[in-house]
Design a protein around this motif. Structure first.
Motif, short mmCIF file in Angstrom:
data_model
loop_
_atom_site.label_atom_id
_atom_site.label_comp_id
_atom_site.label_asym_id
_atom_site.label_seq_id
_atom_site.Cartn_x
_atom_site.Cartn_y
_atom_site.Cartn_z
N LEU A 46 4.78 0.14 -23.16
CA LEU A 46 5.22 -0.99 -22.37
C LEU A 46 5.11 -1.06 -21.33
N GLU A 47 4.50 -1.71 -20.27
CA GLU A 47 4.60 -1.27 -18.27
C GLU A 47 5.64 -2.49 -18.22
N THR A 48 6.73 -2.13 -17.40
CA THR A 48 7.51 -3.80 -16.98
C THR A 48 7.72 -3.24 -15.60
N PRO A 49 6.65 -3.31 -14.64
CA PRO A 49 6.53 -2.86 -12.98
C PRO A 49 7.77 -3.89 -12.35
N LEU A 50 8.50 -4.52 -13.23
CA LEU A 50 9.41 -5.52 -12.59
C LEU A 50 10.83 -5.62 -12.98
N MET A 51 10.83 -4.08 -13.50
CA MET A 51 12.29 -4.18 -14.11
C MET A 51 13.04 -3.88 -13.49
N PHE A 52 13.04 -3.07 -12.32
CA PHE A 52 13.87 -3.02 -11.31
C PHE A 52 14.36 -3.43 -10.01
N LEU A 53 13.68 -4.29 -9.89
CA LEU A 53 13.00 -4.93 -8.28
C LEU A 53 13.37 -6.16 -8.28
N THR A 54 14.05 -6.29 -7.15
CA THR A 54 14.55 -7.69 -6.48
C THR A 54 13.52 -8.73 -6.56
N LYS A 55 13.58 -9.94 -6.64
CA LYS A 55 12.58 -11.01 -5.89
C LYS A 55 12.14 -10.73 -4.85
N ALA A 56 13.18 -10.63 -4.26
CA ALA A 56 12.41 -10.12 -2.59
C ALA A 56 11.53 -9.28 -2.87
N GLN A 57 11.59 -8.28 -3.52
CA GLN A 57 10.42 -6.88 -3.86
C GLN A 57 9.68 -6.66 -4.68
N THR A 58 9.39 -8.40 -5.31
CA THR A 58 9.16 -8.18 -6.57
C THR A 58 7.72 -9.41 -5.37
N TRP A 59 8.34 -10.20 -4.47
CA TRP A 59 7.47 -10.81 -3.11
C TRP A 59 6.93 -9.71 -2.18
N ASP A 60 7.49 -8.61 -2.06
CA ASP A 60 6.98 -7.33 -1.26
C ASP A 60 5.54 -6.75 -2.12
N LEU A 61 6.21 -6.58 -3.19
CA LEU A 61 4.55 -6.10 -4.47
C LEU A 61 3.46 -6.17 -4.30
N ALA A 62 3.81 -7.99 -4.20
CA ALA A 62 2.31 -8.70 -4.49
C ALA A 62 1.55 -8.89 -3.15
N GLU A 63 2.59 -8.22 -1.71
CA GLU A 63 1.48 -8.08 -0.86
C GLU A 63 1.28 -7.13 -0.46
N GLN A 64 1.51 -5.88 -1.00
CA GLN A 64 1.39 -4.44 -1.46
C GLN A 64 -0.22 -4.30 -2.07
N LEU A 65 -0.27 -4.87 -3.23
CA LEU A 65 -1.21 -5.53 -3.88
C LEU A 65 -2.26 -5.66 -3.96
N GLY A 66 -1.73 -7.76 -2.94
CA GLY A 66 -3.35 -7.69 -2.97
C GLY A 66 -3.18 -9.08 -1.25
N GLY A 67 -1.80 -7.81 -0.51
CA GLY A 67 -2.19 -8.62 0.96
C GLY A 67 -1.51 -10.22 1.21
N GLN A 68 -1.72 -11.09 2.22
CA GLN A 68 -1.32 -11.84 1.78
C GLN A 68 -1.87 -13.17 2.06
N THR A 69 -3.33 -12.56 1.11
CA THR A 69 -4.25 -13.07 -0.11
C THR A 69 -3.44 -13.92 -1.12
N LEU A 70 -3.02 -12.37 -2.31
CA LEU A 70 -2.17 -12.77 -3.21
C LEU A 70 -1.03 -13.56 -2.72
N VAL A 71 -0.62 -13.06 -1.91
CA VAL A 71 0.59 -14.12 -2.03
C VAL A 71 1.00 -15.42 -1.64
N GLU A 72 -0.34 -15.40 -0.67
CA GLU A 72 -0.80 -17.58 -0.39
C GLU A 72 -1.27 -18.15 -2.04
#
Length: 241
Positions: A171-197
């Motif tokens: 069971l993988e829970t990559p957001l388990m200890f992230l704040t919502k701000a850090q979740t937005w940051d993770l999305a940017e790390q994974l897919g840049g502004q394209t994924l954020v949008e």
């Protein structure tokens, strides 16, 4: 943006619990970056609105179009009818009622047993599909106190599912200890502004199912707990950028 080589990518198949919301979309991107094959699973459990369910396929297709290097690894989508949850639950997510705290301190958006059932059925499907990794957006940092989102619950379920199926189930829970701000940051790390949008425009998390207004952080009523968390996290992420 990160990019694993084929040699570094995990050869296992992952099954992502995918609702069409911000968190599960981020988790889907996380899995696509890491695993050789990824399938998705949604649940129709008698929720008070089906907006997220309607968004799921759109999000998948937008991901395919925007990220060709992920498209080849994005496999089948599955939807299970778990309407029995709605039949035995009396919560603000399964009936039309005001969102409020209960006497036990939990919000009435807590659907008892939901994640326990979700993961049990997900593991059963994964077993049949040859997948050995389940990925979910559970989080115990910026969340509403749901006991079935806690890390200890996930660890216990991983042991129980692996024992009950007599096969290793991770069971993988990559957001388990992230704040919502850090979740937005993770999305940017994974897919840049394209994924954020993509997340802003196509995902949906609002408890009330309102899709009309488009805020800087996405669509929603703007005042339910889910919208407030998403809005404040987005603002904190921008402030730290």
């Amino acid at each position: 943006m990160s990019a694993l080589t084929n040699a570094a990518r995990d050869p296992r198949t992952a099954l992502v619990l995918f609702s069409g919301g911000q968190d599960s979309t981020t988790c889907l991107a996380w899995a696509l970056e890491r695993f050789q094959r990824v399938e998705t699973l949604g649940f129709d459990y008698g929720q008070r609105h089906h907006i997220e369910m309607d968004c799921r396929l759109t999000v998948r297709e937008e991901l395919r179009a925007a990220f060709p290097h992920w498209a080849a690894r994005l496999g089948e989508d599955h939807v299970l009818d778990l309407s029995l949850i709605g039949q035995i639950s009396d919560t603000a997510l399964t009936t039309e009622r005001e969102i409020e705290l209960q006497a036990n301190g939990l919000p009435n958006t807590f659907v008892p047993g939901r994640n326990l059932l979700f993961l049990g059925f997900a593991a059963t499907l994964a077993y049949r599909r040859g997948a050995s990794v389940l990925v979910g957006g559970m989080c115990e940092t910026d969340y509403s106190g749901y006991p079935d989102c806690r890390d200890n619950t996930m660890k216990a379920l991983q042991v129980a599912l692996s024992l009950g199926l007599d096969t290793a189930m991770t069971l993988e829970t990559p957001l388990m200890f992230l704040t919502k701000a850090q979740t937005w940051d993770l999305a940017e790390q994974l897919g840049g502004q394209t994924l954020v949008e993509l997340i802003v425009e196509h995902t949906h998390t609002c408890y009330l199912g309102e899709r009309g207004a488009r805020h800087p952080w996405g669509h929603g009523c703007g005042h339910c707990p889910a919208c407030e968390l998403r809005r404040s996290g987005h603002a904190a992420w921008l402030a730290d950028a």
